[in-house]
Write a protein that holds these residues in place. Sequence first.
Motif, PDB file in Angstrom:
ATOM      1  N   ILE A  21       0.877  -1.183   0.000  1.00 45.25           N
ATOM      2  CA  ILE A  21       0.000   0.000   0.000  1.00 45.25           C
ATOM      3  C   ILE A  21       0.913   1.231   0.000  1.00 45.25           C
ATOM      4  N   VAL A  22       1.312   1.630  -1.185  1.00 45.96           N
ATOM      5  CA  VAL A  22       2.280   2.738  -1.319  1.00 45.96           C
ATOM      6  C   VAL A  22       1.906   3.637  -2.493  1.00 45.96           C
ATOM      7  N   PRO A  23       2.310   4.870  -2.501  1.00 48.57           N
ATOM      8  CA  PRO A  23       2.865   5.606  -1.360  1.00 48.57           C
ATOM      9  C   PRO A  23       1.755   6.001  -0.411  1.00 48.57           C
ATOM     10  N   ARG A  24       2.061   6.041   0.874  1.00 48.38           N
ATOM     11  CA  ARG A  24       1.030   6.443   1.837  1.00 48.38           C
ATOM     12  C   ARG A  24       1.257   7.881   2.304  1.00 48.38           C
ATOM     13  N   PRO A  25       0.174   8.655   2.372  1.00 56.03           N
ATOM     14  CA  PRO A  25       0.321   9.997   2.939  1.00 56.03           C
ATOM     15  C   PRO A  25       0.613   9.878   4.439  1.00 56.03           C
ATOM     16  N   VAL A 177       6.136  14.687   1.873  1.00 55.32           N
ATOM     17  CA  VAL A 177       6.779  13.385   2.048  1.00 55.32           C
ATOM     18  C   VAL A 177       5.722  12.295   2.194  1.00 55.32           C
ATOM     19  N   GLY A 178       5.967  11.143   1.574  1.00 55.07           N
ATOM     20  CA  GLY A 178       5.081   9.983   1.720  1.00 55.07           C
ATOM     21  C   GLY A 178       5.857   8.814   2.285  1.00 55.07           C
ATOM     22  N   ARG A 179       5.150   7.837   2.796  1.00 54.03           N
ATOM     23  CA  ARG A 179       5.810   6.680   3.418  1.00 54.03           C
ATOM     24  C   ARG A 179       5.707   5.461   2.513  1.00 54.03           C
ATOM     25  N   GLY A 181       7.572   1.220   2.412  1.00 49.59           N
ATOM     26  CA  GLY A 181       7.813   0.168   3.411  1.00 49.59           C
ATOM     27  C   GLY A 181       9.063   0.457   4.227  1.00 49.59           C
ATOM     28  N   GLY A 182       9.125  -0.048   5.449  1.00 49.90           N
ATOM     29  CA  GLY A 182      10.320   0.061   6.299  1.00 49.90           C
ATOM     30  C   GLY A 182      10.725   1.505   6.507  1.00 49.90           C
ATOM     31  N   ALA A 183      12.022   1.792   6.296  1.00 46.84           N
ATOM     32  CA  ALA A 183      12.527   3.155   6.534  1.00 46.84           C
ATOM     33  C   ALA A 183      12.476   3.996   5.256  1.00 46.84           C
ATOM     34  N   ASN A 184      11.792   3.505   4.217  1.00 43.38           N
ATOM     35  CA  ASN A 184      11.792   4.221   2.933  1.00 43.38           C
ATOM     36  C   ASN A 184      10.654   5.232   2.841  1.00 43.38           C
ATOM     37  N   TYR A 185      11.001   6.359   2.257  1.00 41.33           N
ATOM     38  CA  TYR A 185      10.044   7.455   2.066  1.00 41.33           C
ATOM     39  C   TYR A 185      10.106   7.925   0.623  1.00 41.33           C
ATOM     40  N   CYS A 186       9.115   8.687   0.187  1.00 42.50           N
ATOM     41  CA  CYS A 186       9.178   9.304  -1.132  1.00 42.50           C
ATOM     42  C   CYS A 186       8.842  10.777  -1.002  1.00 42.50           C
ATOM     43  N   LEU A 187       9.117  11.504  -2.062  1.00 44.51           N
ATOM     44  CA  LEU A 187       9.000  12.952  -2.021  1.00 44.51           C
ATOM     45  C   LEU A 187       8.235  13.422  -3.254  1.00 44.51           C
ATOM     46  N   ILE A 188       7.249  14.298  -3.060  1.00 42.70           N
ATOM     47  CA  ILE A 188       6.554  14.878  -4.205  1.00 42.70           C
ATOM     48  C   ILE A 188       7.303  16.153  -4.604  1.00 42.70           C
ATOM     49  N   THR A 189       7.842  16.154  -5.812  1.00 43.74           N
ATOM     50  CA  THR A 189       8.489  17.367  -6.318  1.00 43.74           C
ATOM     51  C   THR A 189       7.852  17.720  -7.652  1.00 43.74           C
TER      52      THR A 189
END
Length: 202
Positions: A21-25, A177-179, A181-189
């Motif tokens: 379930i990614v990316p999660r707000p 920033v979105g979450r 799995g684990g310690a990984n995040y994503c970024l909306i640019t």
Amino acid sequence: MEINLKDLDPKQIYKLMISAIVPRPIAWVSTISKEGILNAAPFSYYAGVSSSPPVVMISIGKKDTKEKKDTWKNIEEIGEFVINLVTYELVDQMNITSISFESEIDEFEKAKITPKPATMVNAPLIAESPVNMECKTYEIVNIGKMGVIFGEVLNIHVKDDILNNKGYIDTTKLEIVGRLGGANYCLITKENTFQLKKPDIE
Ligand SMILES: Cc1cc2nc3c(=O)[nH]c(=O)nc-3n(C[C@H](O)[C@H](O)[C@H](O)COP(=O)(O)O)c2cc1C
């Protein structure tokens, strides 16, 4: 490969679910306890579930001690909370608030974030966040060991200059920033955002 969840233990299921379930707000939730202690914590089992009425949901688990997490306890007791958006420059402070501090600890002080009075609820806004949604509890549903909190959004604060003339918050102006799995995040640019028009098929 096919995985029957009946063959997995809860930790394995958790890992699969949060990486599927990614990316999660991320809802960075600020609350106040009935003793007046300020609290903040991030939650990514979070979604908007209705716009009329405007309702969001966050799903909160228990501490290792089996007690309800402070956010859940505060929302249950006070019935109000604020959801603050997390931008890239706030990730370290957000991360500090994910530590399981004792209930008596002011997490605004720990994370060096600034409480700002809300207009319609007692919980504080996180002043550094560009968007804050004041919510009151709509319903709390227990699913297994989780408390699923539905909150009605009463009032939204939006930083100046980020609401466009069509009424949308211009997320390309914020590095949200979105979450994963684990310690990984994503970024909306702006660079990794694209537009998709409705297909014109008869
Ligand atoms: C990005 C992020 C997302 C998280 N999402 C959740 C979640 O959806 N549900 C949950 O119970 N805990 C989640 N956590 C863990 C809580 O933030 C953590 O348990 C925190 O200490 C709870 O604080 P509290 O006891 O002050 O409420 C998340 C942590 C991070 C860093």
